[in-house]
Scaffold this active site. Sequence first.
Site, mmCIF file in Angstrom:
data_model
loop_
_atom_site.group_PDB
_atom_site.id
_atom_site.type_symbol
_atom_site.label_atom_id
_atom_site.label_comp_id
_atom_site.label_asym_id
_atom_site.label_seq_id
_atom_site.Cartn_x
_atom_site.Cartn_y
_atom_site.Cartn_z
ATOM 1 N N ALA A 1 34.834 29.051 44.317
ATOM 2 C CA ALA A 1 34.904 30.256 43.575
ATOM 3 C C ALA A 1 36.416 30.544 43.910
ATOM 4 O O ALA A 1 37.401 30.076 44.036
ATOM 5 C CB ALA A 1 34.587 31.504 45.315
ATOM 6 N N CYS A 2 37.154 32.138 43.554
ATOM 7 C CA CYS A 2 38.394 32.229 43.258
ATOM 8 C C CYS A 2 38.976 31.753 44.609
ATOM 9 O O CYS A 2 38.761 32.160 45.810
ATOM 10 C CB CYS A 2 38.330 33.843 43.269
ATOM 11 S SG CYS A 2 39.634 34.442 43.190
ATOM 12 N N PRO A 3 40.308 32.064 44.548
ATOM 13 C CA PRO A 3 41.017 31.389 43.651
ATOM 14 C C PRO A 3 41.115 30.179 43.057
ATOM 15 O O PRO A 3 42.058 29.414 42.379
ATOM 16 C CB PRO A 3 42.428 31.562 44.606
ATOM 17 C CG PRO A 3 42.790 31.038 45.593
ATOM 18 C CD PRO A 3 41.033 31.460 46.438
ATOM 19 N N ARG B 1 44.036 38.045 42.751
ATOM 20 C CA ARG B 1 43.620 38.690 42.514
ATOM 21 C C ARG B 1 43.730 39.850 41.799
ATOM 22 O O ARG B 1 44.333 40.745 40.740
ATOM 23 C CB ARG B 1 41.741 39.379 42.113
ATOM 24 C CG ARG B 1 41.267 37.549 40.932
ATOM 25 C CD ARG B 1 39.537 38.611 41.439
ATOM 26 N NE ARG B 1 39.380 37.932 42.963
ATOM 27 C CZ ARG B 1 38.066 37.783 43.684
ATOM 28 N NH1 ARG B 1 37.046 38.076 42.293
ATOM 29 N NH2 ARG B 1 38.032 37.358 44.593
ATOM 30 N N ARG C 1 40.566 38.999 48.063
ATOM 31 C CA ARG C 1 39.875 37.940 49.004
ATOM 32 C C ARG C 1 41.381 36.886 49.195
ATOM 33 O O ARG C 1 41.870 37.187 50.887
ATOM 34 C CB ARG C 1 39.038 37.016 47.999
ATOM 35 C CG ARG C 1 38.805 36.411 49.403
ATOM 36 C CD ARG C 1 37.754 35.242 49.051
ATOM 37 N NE ARG C 1 37.965 33.980 48.174
ATOM 38 C CZ ARG C 1 38.139 32.770 48.937
ATOM 39 N NH1 ARG C 1 38.934 32.984 50.234
ATOM 40 N NH2 ARG C 1 38.909 31.867 48.250
#
Length: 187
Positions: free
Chosen positions: A16-18, A156, A152
Amino acid sequence: MESIKTNQVLDAKGLACPMPIVKTKKAINELEAGQVIEVQATDKGSTADIEAWAKSSGHQYLGTKEDGDVLKHYLRKSSDEETTEKKHPHTVTNDELTEKLTANEDIVVLDVREEAEYAFGHIPGAVSIPLGELDERQQELDKDKDIYVVCRTGSRSDLASQKLSENGYANVVNVLPGMSEWNGETE
């Protein structure tokens, strides 16, 4: 569509991000200018994330192909002269945003995480526009308001802040480190 010739394949499935971007940054450093990397990911938000990161870092985003549940992102490494990663210059800490919210300042909190992330906990009153939808939905935001952008980890939201600023939003601030360390009120 025929297969695309790549110089390296990076497995970022299940991350998942990042993390897809973190792994892509490291892997692309090992390539020579002009070489192409295929980043395989399962995180639906990775398309917008990788495209925006490539733009901000000077690398060329070639496109994404879907192969079942796997997204295959293609990037071309640019020369060193082309690759100066930009960061949004205006930032605040989570604590500074909490102070503004406590003081009931007239601000907009923009949450650019994916819908599922937002659904499981967000800042009360935050507007949800995932990074991948920002181009189509940014007109929902008031250009005259101070906009505080959260995600998060701040990655982003940095890309979203840059995008909004480039499109005439004058008062855009990236919130660091974002929801991963948010101690304020959530819904």
